[in-house]
Design an enzyme around this catalytic site. Structure first.
Site, short mmCIF file in Angstrom:
data_model
loop_
_atom_site.label_atom_id
_atom_site.label_comp_id
_atom_site.label_asym_id
_atom_site.label_seq_id
_atom_site.Cartn_x
_atom_site.Cartn_y
_atom_site.Cartn_z
N LYS A 3 44.21 -8.26 -17.87
CA LYS A 3 44.12 -9.47 -18.69
C LYS A 3 42.78 -10.18 -18.46
O LYS A 3 42.17 -10.70 -19.39
CB LYS A 3 45.29 -10.40 -18.40
CG LYS A 3 46.61 -9.84 -18.91
CD LYS A 3 47.79 -10.69 -18.47
CE LYS A 3 49.09 -10.06 -18.94
NZ LYS A 3 50.25 -10.81 -18.48
N HIS B 220 54.93 -14.09 -3.86
CA HIS B 220 56.31 -13.73 -4.18
C HIS B 220 57.19 -14.94 -3.88
O HIS B 220 57.07 -15.53 -2.80
CB HIS B 220 56.81 -12.58 -3.31
CG HIS B 220 55.85 -11.44 -3.19
ND1 HIS B 220 54.81 -11.43 -2.29
CD2 HIS B 220 55.78 -10.27 -3.84
CE1 HIS B 220 54.14 -10.30 -2.41
NE2 HIS B 220 54.71 -9.58 -3.34
#
Length: 116
Positions: free
Chosen positions: A54, A102
């Site tokens: 991206k 995470h």
């Protein structure tokens, strides 16, 4: 250039349960697979590779595939990213940095790419 991605750890875990090692081979090299200790690590690597594509502005595909993005770790266990020579040249890359996190069942990554 900046890219970001978030990935469900459960989705990657389901893929790993169903396809076993083949699931990891789809997006990781042998050296990267050796770094994977859990589905959350694999999900973080997936997010980092997606975020990289991206940041390049091309997505994962013909121009830059999963295996053109190489993840390793520093001695202090921080993630590092390298790009294949083909991608480095095509996009005229000077430097790349990555962060992976995470939490709450998700892995997320942000990638910054500096061009020459």
């Amino acid at each position: 250039m900046i890219g970001i991605d978030i990935t469900s750890i459960a989705r990657i875990e389901k893929m790993m349960d169903k396809f076993e090692r083949k699931a990891l081979e789809r997006f990781l090299s042998e050296d990267e697979i050796l770094l994977v200790r859990s589905p959350s690590t694999a999900a973080g690597f997936w997010a980092a590779k997606e975020a990289t594509s991206k940041a390049l502005g091309c997505g994962i595909g013909k121009t830059c595939g999963f295996h053109d993005i190489i993840i390793s770790k520093t001695k202090k266990n921080a993630p590092k990213i390298k790009l294949s020579k083909k991608v480095m040249k095509k996009f005229d890359i000077k430097a790349i940095s990555v962060s992976i996190t995470h939490d709450g069942g998700f892995a997320a990554s942000v990638v910054h790419i500096e061009k020459n």
